[in-house]
Design an enzyme around this catalytic site. Sequence first.
Site, PDB file in Angstrom:
ATOM      1  N   GLY A 130      -7.402  -3.562  -6.619  1.00  0.00           N
ATOM      2  CA  GLY A 130      -5.880  -4.021  -7.707  1.00  0.00           C
ATOM      3  C   GLY A 130      -4.732  -4.264  -6.843  1.00  0.00           C
ATOM      4  N   THR A 131      -5.733  -5.474  -5.684  1.00  0.00           N
ATOM      5  CA  THR A 131      -4.500  -6.514  -5.171  1.00  0.00           C
ATOM      6  C   THR A 131      -5.165  -7.791  -4.726  1.00  0.00           C
ATOM      7  OG1 THR A 131      -3.981  -6.862  -2.822  1.00  0.00           O
ATOM      8  CG2 THR A 131      -6.068  -5.850  -2.980  1.00  0.00           C
ATOM      9  N   HIS A 155       2.764   0.252   3.225  1.00  0.00           N
ATOM     10  CA  HIS A 155       4.184  -0.572   3.744  1.00  0.00           C
ATOM     11  C   HIS A 155       5.052   0.404   3.679  1.00  0.00           C
ATOM     12  CE1 HIS A 155       1.410  -4.468   2.642  1.00  0.00           C
ATOM     13  NE2 HIS A 155       1.466  -4.284   3.402  1.00  0.00           N
ATOM     14  N   VAL A 206       4.158   1.253  -2.723  1.00  0.00           N
ATOM     15  CA  VAL A 206       5.488   1.755  -1.802  1.00  0.00           C
ATOM     16  C   VAL A 206       5.840   2.528  -3.218  1.00  0.00           C
ATOM     17  CG1 VAL A 206       6.076   0.664  -0.492  1.00  0.00           C
ATOM     18  CG2 VAL A 206       7.202   0.178  -2.427  1.00  0.00           C
ATOM     19  N   ASP A 207       5.378   2.890  -4.234  1.00  0.00           N
ATOM     20  CA  ASP A 207       6.364   3.411  -5.395  1.00  0.00           C
ATOM     21  C   ASP A 207       5.843   5.883  -5.782  1.00  0.00           C
ATOM     22  OD1 ASP A 207       3.243   2.395  -7.747  1.00  0.00           O
ATOM     23  OD2 ASP A 207       3.219   4.039  -6.061  1.00  0.00           O
ATOM     24  N   ARG A 218      14.546  -1.032  -8.430  1.00  0.00           N
ATOM     25  CA  ARG A 218      13.514  -1.269  -8.280  1.00  0.00           C
ATOM     26  C   ARG A 218      12.979   0.653  -7.914  1.00  0.00           C
ATOM     27  NH1 ARG A 218      10.189  -4.139  -3.613  1.00  0.00           N
ATOM     28  NH2 ARG A 218       8.761  -2.844  -4.549  1.00  0.00           N
ATOM     29  N   CYS A 228      22.577   9.036   7.109  1.00  0.00           N
ATOM     30  CA  CYS A 228      21.903   9.973   7.608  1.00  0.00           C
ATOM     31  C   CYS A 228      22.424  11.607   7.602  1.00  0.00           C
ATOM     32  CB  CYS A 228      21.444   9.077   9.267  1.00  0.00           C
ATOM     33  SG  CYS A 228      20.343   9.904  10.317  1.00  0.00           S
ATOM     34  N   CYS A 271      23.032  11.201  12.124  1.00  0.00           N
ATOM     35  CA  CYS A 271      23.729  11.633  12.513  1.00  0.00           C
ATOM     36  C   CYS A 271      25.235  10.201  11.661  1.00  0.00           C
ATOM     37  CB  CYS A 271      23.167  10.128  13.971  1.00  0.00           C
ATOM     38  SG  CYS A 271      22.547   8.441  13.515  1.00  0.00           S
TER      39      CYS A 271
HETATM   40  N1  APR Z   1      -6.119  -3.137 -12.895  1.00  0.00           N
HETATM   41  C1  APR Z   1      -6.156  -3.837 -11.484  1.00  0.00           C
HETATM   42  N2  APR Z   1      -5.638  -4.406 -11.222  1.00  0.00           N
HETATM   43  C2  APR Z   1      -4.516  -5.676 -11.265  1.00  0.00           C
HETATM   44  C3  APR Z   1      -4.311  -4.618 -12.393  1.00  0.00           C
HETATM   45  C4  APR Z   1      -5.108  -3.721 -12.878  1.00  0.00           C
HETATM   46  N3  APR Z   1      -4.083  -3.081 -14.930  1.00  0.00           N
HETATM   47  N4  APR Z   1      -2.854  -5.605 -12.985  1.00  0.00           N
HETATM   48  C5  APR Z   1      -3.209  -6.264 -12.796  1.00  0.00           C
HETATM   49  N5  APR Z   1      -4.313  -6.235 -11.123  1.00  0.00           N
HETATM   50  C6  APR Z   1      -4.195  -6.768  -9.823  1.00  0.00           C
HETATM   51  C7  APR Z   1      -3.378  -8.372 -10.466  1.00  0.00           C
HETATM   52  O1  APR Z   1      -4.792  -9.332 -10.904  1.00  0.00           O
HETATM   53  C8  APR Z   1      -3.071  -8.966  -8.999  1.00  0.00           C
HETATM   54  O2  APR Z   1      -4.449  -9.602  -8.576  1.00  0.00           O
HETATM   55  O3  APR Z   1      -3.597  -6.380  -9.523  1.00  0.00           O
HETATM   56  C9  APR Z   1      -2.824  -7.581  -8.583  1.00  0.00           C
HETATM   57  C10 APR Z   1      -1.960  -6.926  -7.975  1.00  0.00           C
HETATM   58  O4  APR Z   1      -1.094  -8.765  -6.623  1.00  0.00           O
HETATM   59  P1  APR Z   1       0.161  -8.381  -6.430  1.00  0.00           P
HETATM   60  O5  APR Z   1       0.742  -8.717  -7.178  1.00  0.00           O
HETATM   61  O6  APR Z   1      -0.298  -9.620  -5.380  1.00  0.00           O
HETATM   62  O7  APR Z   1       0.379  -7.127  -5.386  1.00  0.00           O
HETATM   63  P2  APR Z   1      -0.509  -6.996  -3.856  1.00  0.00           P
HETATM   64  O8  APR Z   1      -1.822  -7.298  -4.041  1.00  0.00           O
HETATM   65  O9  APR Z   1      -0.133  -5.169  -4.086  1.00  0.00           O
HETATM   66  O10 APR Z   1       0.740  -7.447  -2.592  1.00  0.00           O
HETATM   67  C11 APR Z   1       0.781  -6.707  -1.384  1.00  0.00           C
HETATM   68  O11 APR Z   1       2.737  -7.944  -1.108  1.00  0.00           O
HETATM   69  O12 APR Z   1       4.809  -8.451  -2.080  1.00  0.00           O
HETATM   70  C12 APR Z   1       3.669  -7.613  -0.609  1.00  0.00           C
HETATM   71  O13 APR Z   1       4.274  -6.165   0.201  1.00  0.00           O
HETATM   72  C13 APR Z   1       3.762  -6.559  -1.492  1.00  0.00           C
HETATM   73  O14 APR Z   1       2.662  -4.376  -1.084  1.00  0.00           O
HETATM   74  C14 APR Z   1       3.024  -5.577  -1.126  1.00  0.00           C
HETATM   75  C15 APR Z   1       2.638  -7.010  -0.731  1.00  0.00           C
END
Ligand code: APR
Length: 244
Positions: A192-193, A123, A107-108, A72, A152, A155
């Site tokens: 984007g979540t 995260h 985390v990127d 990753r 580390c 240590c």
């Molecule tokens: N622009 C905006 N949103 C987008 C795009 C884009 N180009 N492409 C995809 N998406 C949306 C998808 O539709 C989806 O709703 O981004 C979202 C990604 O959702 P997840 O993959 O569930 O990611 P996230 O919500 O960040 O997950 C939260 O889950 O697994 C854990 O720790 C991990 O931080 C992560 C957390």
Amino acid sequence: MLSPDIKNEISQKIIASRQIAILTGAGISAESGIPTFRGNGGHWKNFRAEELATPDAFRRDPKLVWEWYEMRRSICKKSLPNPGHIAIAELEKQNSSKKFHLFTQNVDGLHRQAGSKKLTELHGNIFTGRCTKCNHIEENLDTPLSTLPPPCPQCSSPMRPHILWFGETYDPKMLENSIEFLRNSDLILIIGTSGQVTVPVYLAQEAIQAGAFSVEINPEESTLTSSVDISLRGKSGEILPQII
Ligand code: APR
């Protein structure tokens, strides 16, 4: 293209706001070539994340967990901030006189690379390691690493990724500060979540319930879509530059 009315409404809200919160998820990095976890094209299904991103997995086989993270990390290392990340960093600059904070689930490290300064990585960060013994934090770990797990520098005990794993708790102070900020924000952009993880969703809901004007950007609906004032179906790399 955003309609002029929508663009104008959001711009006016940004101008009028005194405290801006932004919450991002994996979707904002999709256009940088980093696959999301869920949603269309999400790679979570191929990953055995629940078996790998956990303290038990690390105790059982630290080398395997690091090999997964090395894969990753190499993807993230090759990725660059996209116009969405850059627009958010620009928004922070444009509103330097206001309270402004970005909370990312990612985390990127791409928000940092794009120039965002007022940032909380809820995260953790995939390029940061944490000692399993003395808790030393080492940023900008080499990619690729020569030894797995990396020792580390303080240590020599094995380090782990400084990432919040399934079953682990958020740093209480960070959480308390984040909740406080969100409760006092009058504008929140949710980008984007999918809204599947409890704490980030709770943070967004705190701002919304406190009366913040809320805007979501996502090609698909999320669990927060029904709660926000404006939900824009589209890619953040295309929509954010139009707004900013
Ligand atoms: N622009 C905006 N949103 C987008 C795009 C884009 N180009 N492409 C995809 N998406 C949306 C998808 O539709 C989806 O709703 O981004 C979202 C990604 O959702 P997840 O993959 O569930 O990611 P996230 O919500 O960040 O997950 C939260 O889950 O697994 C854990 O720790 C991990 O931080 C992560 C957390």
